[in-house]
Design an enzyme around this catalytic site. Structure first.
Site, short mmCIF file in Angstrom:
data_model
loop_
_atom_site.label_atom_id
_atom_site.label_comp_id
_atom_site.label_asym_id
_atom_site.label_seq_id
_atom_site.Cartn_x
_atom_site.Cartn_y
_atom_site.Cartn_z
N ARG A 1 -31.92 8.02 75.71
CA ARG A 1 -31.45 9.23 75.00
C ARG A 1 -29.98 9.52 75.22
NH1 ARG A 1 -36.30 10.80 77.18
NH2 ARG A 1 -38.00 10.77 75.66
N LYS B 1 -18.54 8.51 65.24
CA LYS B 1 -19.56 8.00 64.31
C LYS B 1 -19.99 6.62 64.79
CE LYS B 1 -18.59 10.04 59.79
NZ LYS B 1 -18.28 9.68 58.39
N GLU C 1 -6.21 1.21 56.38
CA GLU C 1 -6.72 2.53 56.79
C GLU C 1 -5.57 3.40 57.32
OE1 GLU C 1 -9.83 3.47 56.27
OE2 GLU C 1 -11.15 1.73 56.42
N LYS D 1 -6.39 11.31 62.38
CA LYS D 1 -7.85 11.31 62.45
C LYS D 1 -8.36 12.33 63.47
CE LYS D 1 -12.08 8.71 62.70
NZ LYS D 1 -12.76 7.45 62.48
N GLU E 1 -18.65 16.12 59.80
CA GLU E 1 -18.43 15.93 58.36
C GLU E 1 -19.20 16.91 57.50
OE1 GLU E 1 -17.99 11.83 57.16
OE2 GLU E 1 -18.17 12.38 55.05
N ARG F 1 -13.71 16.57 56.97
CA ARG F 1 -13.67 15.17 57.40
C ARG F 1 -13.81 14.21 56.22
NH1 ARG F 1 -16.43 12.52 62.88
NH2 ARG F 1 -15.79 10.39 62.44
N ASN G 1 -12.52 9.71 53.64
CA ASN G 1 -13.15 8.82 52.66
C ASN G 1 -12.22 8.51 51.49
OD1 ASN G 1 -15.56 8.69 54.06
ND2 ASN G 1 -16.35 10.55 53.07
N HIS H 1 -12.39 5.34 49.53
CA HIS H 1 -13.66 4.69 49.88
C HIS H 1 -14.72 4.77 48.80
CE1 HIS H 1 -11.85 4.40 53.80
NE2 HIS H 1 -12.89 3.75 54.28
N HIS I 1 -15.94 1.33 48.30
CA HIS I 1 -17.29 0.87 48.64
C HIS I 1 -17.94 0.18 47.44
CE1 HIS I 1 -17.71 3.83 52.23
NE2 HIS I 1 -17.40 2.62 52.66
N HIS J 1 -13.11 -5.00 54.06
CA HIS J 1 -13.24 -3.55 53.84
C HIS J 1 -11.90 -2.88 53.51
CE1 HIS J 1 -14.65 0.55 54.39
NE2 HIS J 1 -13.67 0.74 55.24
N1 LIG Z 1 -17.25 4.41 63.15
C1 LIG Z 1 -16.30 4.63 62.27
O1 LIG Z 1 -15.78 5.73 62.15
C2 LIG Z 1 -15.84 3.48 61.41
C3 LIG Z 1 -14.72 3.64 60.59
C4 LIG Z 1 -14.30 2.54 59.85
C5 LIG Z 1 -14.97 1.32 59.94
N2 LIG Z 1 -16.07 1.21 60.75
C6 LIG Z 1 -16.78 -0.06 60.86
O2 LIG Z 1 -15.92 -1.02 61.44
C7 LIG Z 1 -16.39 -2.32 61.11
C8 LIG Z 1 -15.21 -3.21 60.79
O3 LIG Z 1 -14.38 -3.30 61.92
P1 LIG Z 1 -13.29 -4.47 62.09
O4 LIG Z 1 -12.50 -4.59 60.86
O5 LIG Z 1 -12.62 -4.23 63.37
O6 LIG Z 1 -14.20 -5.77 62.11
P2 LIG Z 1 -14.83 -6.66 63.29
O7 LIG Z 1 -15.25 -5.83 64.43
O8 LIG Z 1 -15.85 -7.51 62.64
O9 LIG Z 1 -13.60 -7.56 63.76
C9 LIG Z 1 -13.04 -8.48 62.87
C10 LIG Z 1 -13.05 -9.91 63.45
O10 LIG Z 1 -12.02 -10.01 64.41
C11 LIG Z 1 -12.52 -10.57 65.63
N3 LIG Z 1 -11.70 -9.96 66.67
C12 LIG Z 1 -11.79 -8.71 67.17
N4 LIG Z 1 -10.77 -8.47 68.01
C13 LIG Z 1 -10.02 -9.59 68.06
C14 LIG Z 1 -8.82 -9.94 68.74
N5 LIG Z 1 -8.15 -9.06 69.49
N6 LIG Z 1 -8.35 -11.20 68.58
C15 LIG Z 1 -8.98 -12.07 67.75
N7 LIG Z 1 -10.10 -11.79 67.06
C16 LIG Z 1 -10.61 -10.55 67.22
C17 LIG Z 1 -13.97 -10.21 65.63
O11 LIG Z 1 -14.71 -11.13 66.40
C18 LIG Z 1 -14.34 -10.29 64.16
O12 LIG Z 1 -14.65 -11.62 63.81
C19 LIG Z 1 -17.35 -2.14 59.95
O13 LIG Z 1 -18.65 -2.39 60.39
C20 LIG Z 1 -17.20 -0.68 59.55
O14 LIG Z 1 -18.39 -0.11 59.05
C21 LIG Z 1 -16.50 2.27 61.48
ZN LIG Z 2 -12.83 2.53 55.95
#
Ligand SMILES: NC(=O)c1ccc[n+]([C@@H]2O[C@H](COP(=O)([O-])OP(=O)(O)OC[C@H]3O[C@@H](n4cnc5c(N)ncnc54)[C@H](O)[C@@H]3O)[C@@H](O)[C@H]2O)c1
Ligand SMILES: [Zn+2]
Length: 344
Positions: A114, A136, A178, A214, A224, A228, A232, A235, A239, A257
């Protein structure tokens, strides 16, 4: 540099410093408790190892890289590994990776017994400018992204700029979309940093200013209920494009993305001169400004988007640099908005 997310008893510091990962112990208790370090196979192992070296009783758990790890299956495997490690409610989960590891780790921490303490150490530009703060956390169900999740704030966030040195260029640029978004909705000086030259020359300021935008938004509206939603921006169409042309599963030649978000912002900028400046920034970064995506498919997706209610949909528009407005528009206006996007 440091920011503090002010959320009453859920407040936390966001530390931004080169090399700070090696000094995590200064910001959170890593002794006298078990520390479960979550990372993925694409993140250079040295980052998780440098955290492990600070923990008398720690372990590293590595999941496969990619969005596919935000699944019920991997979620279950991580929970099982935490149980096998005999973790209790006083123990700690540390995410070391991009947005995937932040979202998965955060959700595992939110739900194990939990809720246990969570620390986020983002290592991609996307996670350093955006996803690592705000609370989130989520995993996906099949093709439906982020549908199973929780609000769970970290205890501290460590942004180590040095980790970006190993990040592949396309991922580096992807996350900056972003940051441009944050500039467009709330920080003209942040947007200007992208017009001034190479982003790597200003990366620390870009990350700091993006997180500040942010943070201010999340402090006003943690769950949100209203404001917040400005995050988006880009997006709604983004999306839609991602659903049709995004990289996933066997579709390995798709768009990332941030690339989809960049495309999604352009039709939502009402000031023509500003839209032109945004296109120039995207071009200079190497982000796409047009896509040959099937607009009818994007439209069909958007009409079923969770932000769509019957015949209307809420979109975020930017009337001028640094300001935004939420517009509830009839879905019948969407084709016209998508049409604008084809302009180069
Ligand atoms: N929680 C939130 O508020 C929020 C906001 C925006 C996006 N997201 C989520 O974030 C995700 C995308 O995140 P991302 O773009 O970081 O993708 P990711 O976490 O998949 O990372 C991208 C790639 O880079 C590699 N990598 C990571 N750090 C590295 C480094 N320092 N050196 C070399 N390689 C590295 C990873 O292994 C992966 O293959 C999505 O799932 C999306 O839904 C969440
Ligand atoms: Zn985004």
């Amino acid at each position: 540099m440091k920011l503090t997310m002010q959320l009453g008893n859920r407040s936390y510091d966001i530390i931004m410093k080169r090399g700070c990962l090696a000094n995590l112990y200064q910001f959170i208790n890593l002794s006298n408790r078990k520390v479960f370090i979550l990372t993925d196979s694409g993140v250079p192992a040295q980052y998780a190892r440098s955290v492990l070296a600070q923990c008398p009783d720690g372990m590293v758990y590595t999941v496969p890289q990619g969005e596919g790890s935000k699944s019920l299956k991997v979620f279950g495997q991580v929970q099982q590994a935490m149980l096998d490690f005999n973790m209790t409610r006083k123990d700690l989960l540390v995410s070391v990776g991009g947005g995937v590891i932040g979202d998965l780790g955060g959700f595992c921490a939110a739900t194990y017994m939990r809720g246990i303490d969570f620390v986020n150490c983002p290592t991609t530009t996307l996670s350093q400018v955006d996803s690592s703060i705000g609370g989130k956390t989520a995993i996906d169900l099949g093709e439906t992204k982020n549908i199973v999740g929780a609000f769970w704030q970290p205890k501290v966030v460590l942004v180590d700029f040095d980790t970006l040195e190993t990040l592949p260029r396309r991922h580096y640029v992807n996350g900056l979309a972003e940051a441009v978004k944050m500039g467009l909705i709330a920080d003209p000086e942040l947007f200007a940093l992208f017009e001034q030259g190479k982003p790597e020359d200003n990366i620390e300021q870009i990350i700091y200013r993006s997180l500040r935008v942010k943070k201010n938004v999340v402090e006003q509206d943690e769950r949100e209920q209203g404001q917040r939603a400005c995050l988006n921006f880009g997006h709604t169409i983004g999306h839609g494009i991602e659903a049709v042309k995004g990289i996933r599963g066997r579709r390995t030649n798709g768009l990332f993305h941030g690339e989809c978000v960049a495309l999604g912002t352009l039709p939502m900028i009402e000031d023509k001169a500003l839209a032109k400046r945004a296109r120039a920034v995207y071009r200079s970064l190497g982000l796409p400004v047009r896509t040959g995506v099937d607009k009818k498919k994007v439209l069909a997706y958007m009409q079923h988007d969770k932000k769509s209610r019957g015949d209307t949909i809420t979109v975020i528009k930017v009337p001028g640099l640094g300001c935004w407005r939420a517009d509830r528009i009839p879905t019948s206006e969407l084709p016209a908005l998508l049409g604008i996007q084809e302009e180069g």
